[in-house]
Each structure stands twice: as structure tokens, then as C-alpha cells.
Design an enzyme around this catalytic site. Structure first.
Site, short mmCIF file in Angstrom:
data_model
loop_
_atom_site.label_atom_id
_atom_site.label_comp_id
_atom_site.label_asym_id
_atom_site.label_seq_id
_atom_site.Cartn_x
_atom_site.Cartn_y
_atom_site.Cartn_z
CE LYS A 79 -3.78 1.96 2.82
NZ LYS A 79 -4.53 1.80 4.08
CB SER A 154 -7.91 3.57 3.11
OG SER A 154 -6.99 3.01 4.02
CB SER A 178 -8.02 0.92 6.16
OG SER A 178 -8.75 2.11 6.09
#
Lengths: 489, 99
Positions: A79, A154, A178
Site C-alpha cells: 500500500k 482504504s 482499512s
């Protein structure tokens, strides 16, 4: 698609050990897969084929020299809020566009040492603030199971990359859900470790008392392998616990026979989709069939999780994001004087959700409101923690839904912040309490003619990831929802 | 009913040195009023005997040996700077009337 992209870490590990495949072949297959599907899935912000192949060659050399490790030659995605040497780090924000970190996160360094291959950086909501990747400053990622829908957020890019076979595994971060929510929406396994289990050093800060790095994987065994690789005390992060890290992969067997689980009534919220409810209740039946007992229980403070999280979390982020001043790194507006340059750099560099949260956090901390909002929220946070502690006197673990609703269609997320903030009402209390919890595939539901994944949440005691993984493994082995693949061609 | 006025949003934005457009100011005032209204539910919880949680960990004041370890070089630290000069970050004058 090459069959190599369907492999898990433990399957690839066996083939690499036997010399049936090389890390270069495995990496090349994934780069080709990205080439084929990522224009549709849009999981990646940054892919570096040359760098990945160079790392794969190095992994093959290390193996030829006698080295062996579960992660040696395994291609993975990270990420883009976690720094990796030699790759840009944007956090999904314009304010960090072009930023090349001069250091590397502890979790990345640990994976690199073990011989993992970094394919690239995945998309996210700006500074990890969101549910869909729609708050990314760059583009929206797609759900591989329904390309007209979001993958969640996210860590949506990481979840989409794993679900679409564009990476064997990926790292995400979970501040309020997330990792778990996108895992639930993409039929992947996503773990939020206990707060203090995994180093935050080199992870771009959002809310420091809540942020944790967690693995997103195709199955539970891979999750155990990846967690073990990143976990453990880090002298550079004073909030990591000096606790030994168990060999999670060796602790997966044993089943749930004789275990006692709590099913909190409050997690079946008013707006829960009937398809989610049905999938979770079926999952509960399965756990009972496997020899566990499940008892309904109450977590009365659940409803306060949302306001506590948004007051504590925004207060922390309003302080953390004050570092973006256009002086040391990132975007600078080039205004005529110091204060105006601060204002313009932030005003133009941050997106709307980030600005909204900075205002809320700064307000909650400001003179006259500190006691009413911030301090009050911290006190209720104590009550939320204590309620979980009490529950764990009775139960080995808690089981619950992850998200009350199916993935939104792109462009159709609720626009009202209160409604949006309630999307993660089932993942916030555990984050506030710092508990380890996992989302494991629990079947599919129908919504507007589409079949969409649903995840089961398993919540454990602090630093007892081993039990959470063991329960998830027993459930996965008995159900095997992973075999339902996205139709991407 | 908790409300956050547009003037309060402007005041807070100035505290954090964040430029907002007039539209953003109005939008945030309305939206954050709704969020604060929701948050007012916390008032019904009796916390008179409850200590606040700042961290869930039992760790306090973690110390390490006071030993110098290598850090970033000047060039590395400046590599991402929008403006630099002679091995320093270049900034605007901080004091009024400065050059």
C-alpha cells in the site's frame, strides 16, 4: 492467465524449493498479469518491472547459494502509505506527489531481508482516509468481483491486487477498518494485528494510537506467514511491544472444537443488508458444526465507537498532517510569504475528506472544546476497551460481520459524512481497543443482480493473533470460499 | 444540537493554516455540525470516574541507550526539498519585516 498467478505463498514456496519454478518466472507471470488486467482493476499506483525482476534474479541467486525462506522470491504489493526504498510514496495525495522516501519502513526492510520481491505500490484513499479508494487523488480502484463497484478502502488497491491475482499477497494498513473492510468486499483474508504488534516506523502517519500494518492474502496460511515476517519489536518504534512472535503458521491446526464464541447483538445494526446477515448467520452455524459453541452477547458501547473514533482519530491526524508545510518535501504552492505558503500548500495539496477531518480534529482539540470532545472521547474509549476485556472473560473470541453493506457502486457512495462514517461502525470499536481481528471469506450475497463477497470478522484478545488465525483457518478449511474466483479473463 | 458555524470553521482553518474556499467552508460547517450532533450522544455516558485512554499499551516512557547511530546524510535529507541552498532548506522570512 498463467497458473503461477493463482498460487499462494505456501504453494509457490514448495515449487521454488523443488526448483520447478524460479522467482524470475513467478515475478514475470505477475507483471504480465498486471499488464493484462490492471487497466480494468486499477489496483496499482506504481509498478517497477525492472526493479522487481532484479530482485527476483537476486532471490534466485540466494536460493542457488543454499538460502531458503518462505518469502524468498515471493512477489508482493505494498500500500502506497508504507515506504519502500527506491519507490515513490504518495499516500494517495497530491501533497506527496513525486516524494521519494530516503528511508524504508521496518516492515518493508524485514520483507526485503527475507527475499520478497516488491512489484509496486497500490492505490488507497488519501492518507488512508476512506472506504472506497474514491478519495485517492489519482483514481478509483475497481472491485475484481464487480468492476462497477469499489473494492473498499482504504487499502482497496492492495485488496484488489490480491483478489485479481496481480500479487501473491499485499500489505495494507488498518486505522479503523482499512484492511478488514476491503478484504471482506474482495473475498480475501485481511488481518488487523494487535496495536503494538507490528512496527509503524516508515509508515506515513494518520492516527498514531490506531494505525497498524496488516497482511491481505488469498488464504489464512499465507496471512500467518506474512504476519510472522513483519511482526515484532522494533527499537525505532517505541509503541511496539517487546513480546515474542509465535510461529503462526505452525499454530493453525487444532480446530475450534470446544471453543466458546460471543456473537454481539449490537453488530447486527439497523441498516445491515439481509445478504450480509444471512452469510454471517450461516458462518455461525458452520462454526457450531465444527464443534464450537456460540452465544449471543451484548457490547453496549458499540454505538459510541463511531463518534469516539472520529474525535480521537481526527485530533491525532490534525497534528500528524501539520508536517506538510511545503518546506522539506512534497508539493509547495510557491506563495509569496511563509504563512500564505502554508495555507496554499495545504489548501491545494489536500483533498476534501482530509481537509474536513483536519478541521474536525483541530476543533476537537481547540480551547474550550477539548474537554467536551477530545477528553470525553478518550474516556469513552476506556469504557469500550473494558467492555471487550469483560467479554473475553467469557469468550475465546467474538464473531461478527465486517461491513453492514455490500461494496458501493462507483460514484454512488453516500455523500453525507455521517452516513459514510457509519459504514465502518463494525470495525471501529476493535481498533480503538487495539484488538487483533481478521476478515475471512464467508460466502456471497446478491445485490442488484450481482454476486458480492461477504467477510466474517473474528475478534481476539490482545496479542493473541494465533487464536484468531486458528479459528479463521478452521472456518476456511471447512468452507473454501476462495475457490469462487472473479471473472476477469 | 451542536453546530459549527462558517466563522468557527474559518477560525479553526486559520489555527491550522489551511486555505479553504468559501464553498468548502460552508460545506464543512454543515457536514461537521451533523457529525458533532451525532457525537453529542457521548454526553449521555457517565465518565465521571473513568480515566482517559491515550494508548492501549502498558508501555510508558520507553528509553534506549544514548548512543549515536548513523542517520540521513545532508544530501539525503534535502533530496525532496522544494527549495534548498548551501546545504539548507530554503524558507521564507519567519519574522515580520525580515528579508
Amino acid at each position: 492467465m498463467s497458473d503461477l498467478c493463482r498460487l499462494t505463498i505456501h504453494e509457490a514456496r514448495d515449487l521454488l524449493r523443488r526448483g520447478e519454478i524460479s522467482a524470475v518466472e513467478l515475478t514475470r507471470a505477475h507483471l504480465e498479469r498486471i499488464e493484462t488486467v490492471d487497466a480494468r482493476v486499477r489496483a496499482y499506483l506504481h509498478v517497477d518491472a525492472d526493479l522487481a525482476l532484479a530482485q527476483a534474479e537476486d532471490a534466485d541467486r540466494r536460493r542457488a547459494a543454499g538460502e531458503d525462506d518462505s518469502l524468498l522470491g515471493i512477489p508482493l504489493a505494498v500500500k502506497d502509505i508504507i515506504t519502500v526504498q527506491g519507490m515513490p510514496a504518495t499516500a494517495g495525495s497530491r501533497i506527496l506527489e513525486g516524494f521519494m522516501p530516503p528511508y524504508e519502513a521496518t516492515v518493508s526492510r524485514r520483507l526485503r531481508k527475507r527475499g520478497a520481491v516488491f512489484l509496486g505500490k497500490t492505490n488507497l484513499d488519501e492518507f488512508a482516509m476512506g472506504w472506497s479508494t474514491e478519495n485517492s487523488a489519482f483514481f478509483t480502484s475497481r472491485n475484481p468481483y464487480a468492476l462497477d463497484r469499489v473494492p473498499g478502502g482504504s487499502s482497496g488497491g492492495s485488496a484488489a491486487a490480491v483478489a485479481a491475482d496481480e500479487a501473491l499477497v499485499a500489505l495494507g494498513t488498518d486505522t479503523g477498518g482499512s484492511v478488514r473492510q476491503p478484504a471482506s468486499w474482495t473475498n480475501t483474508v485481511g488481518l488487523r494485528p494487535s496495536y503494538g504488534r507490528v512496527s509503524r516506523w516508515g509508515v506515513i502517519a494518520f492516527a498514531s494510537s490506531l494505525d497498524q500494518v496488516g497482511p491481505l492474502t488469498k488464504d489464512v496460511r499465507d496471512n500467518a506467514i506474512l504476519l510472522e515476517a513483519i511482526a515484532g519489536h522494533d527499537p525505532r518504534d517505541s509503541t511496539t511491544m517487546p513480546e515474542p512472535v509465535p510461529r503462526y503458521e505452525d499454530l493453525l491446526e487444532g480446530g475450534v472444537q470446544g471453543m466458546h464464541f460471543g456473537l454481539p447483538r449490537e453488530y447486527f445494526v439497523k441498516n445491515i443488508h439481509p445478504g450480509v446477515r444471512r452469510a454471517i448467520l450461516q458462518a455461525v452455524d458452520k462454526l457450531v458444526e465444527l464443534g464450537a459453541t456460540v452465544e449471543e452477547t451484548h457490547l453496549h458501547y458499540t454505538k459510541y465507537g463511531m463518534p469516539v473514533y472520529y474525535l480521537v482519530g481526527t485530533a491525532e491526524l490534525s497534528a500528524n498532517l501539520a508536517r506538510y508545510d511545503g518546506v522539506r518535501y512534497g508539493f509547495s504552492a510557491g506563495a509569496a510569504n511563509m504563512w500564505e505558503n502554508y495555507r496554499q500548500t495545504r489548501g491545494r495539496g489536500f483533498g476534501q475528506e482530509v481537509k474536513r477531518r483536519i478541521i474536525l480534529g483541530a476543533y476537537a482539540l481547540s480551547a474550550g472544546y477539548y474537554d467536551q470532545y477530545y477528553l470525553k472521547a478518550q474516556k469513552v474509549r476506556t469504557l469500550i476497551r473494558e467492555e471487550f476485556e469483560t467479554a473475553f472473560e467469557t469468550f475465546d473470541a467474538l464473531v461478527a460481520p465486517v461491513a453492514p453493506v455490500p461494496p458501493f457502486k462507483i460514484g454512488q457512495s453516500p455523500t453525507d459524512p455521517v452516513e459514510l462514517y457509519l459504514t465502518d461502525v463494525l470495525t471501529l470499536p476493535t481498533a480503538l481497543a487495539g484488538l487483533p481481528c481478521i476478515s475471512v471469506p464467508a460466502g456471497f450475497m446478491e445485490d442488484e443482480g450481482e454476486s458480492l463477497p461477504v467477510g466474517l470478522q473474528i475478534i481476539g484478545k490482545p496479542f493473541d493473533e494465533a487464536t484468531v488465525l486458528r479459528i479463521a483457518y478452521a472456518f476456511e478449511q471447512a468452507t473454501n470460499w476462495r475457490q469462487v474466483r472473479p471473472q476477469l479473463a | 444540537m451542536s453546530t459549527l458555524s462558517a466563522d468557527q470553521v474559518r477560525y479553526v482553518a486559520e489555527l491550522v493554516k489551511l486555505a479553504l474556499t468559501d464553498e468548502e467552508t460552508e460545506l464543512f460547517a454543515g457536514q461537521l455540525s451533523a457529525v458533532l450532533d451525532y457525537a453529542s450522544a457521548l454526553e449521555e455516558v457517565d465518565t465521571s470516574r473513568v480515566a482517559p485512554t491515550a494508548t492501549v499499551l502498558p508501555l510508558r516512557s520507553v528509553m534506549r541507550e544514548d548512543k549515536v547511530e548513523p542517520g540521513l546524510s545532508v544530501d539525503e535529507a534535502l533530496a525532496n526539498a522544494p527549495e534548498k541552498q548551501d546545504g539548507y532548506f530554503r524558507v521564507h522570512a519567519v519574522l515580520e519585516g525580515g528579508q
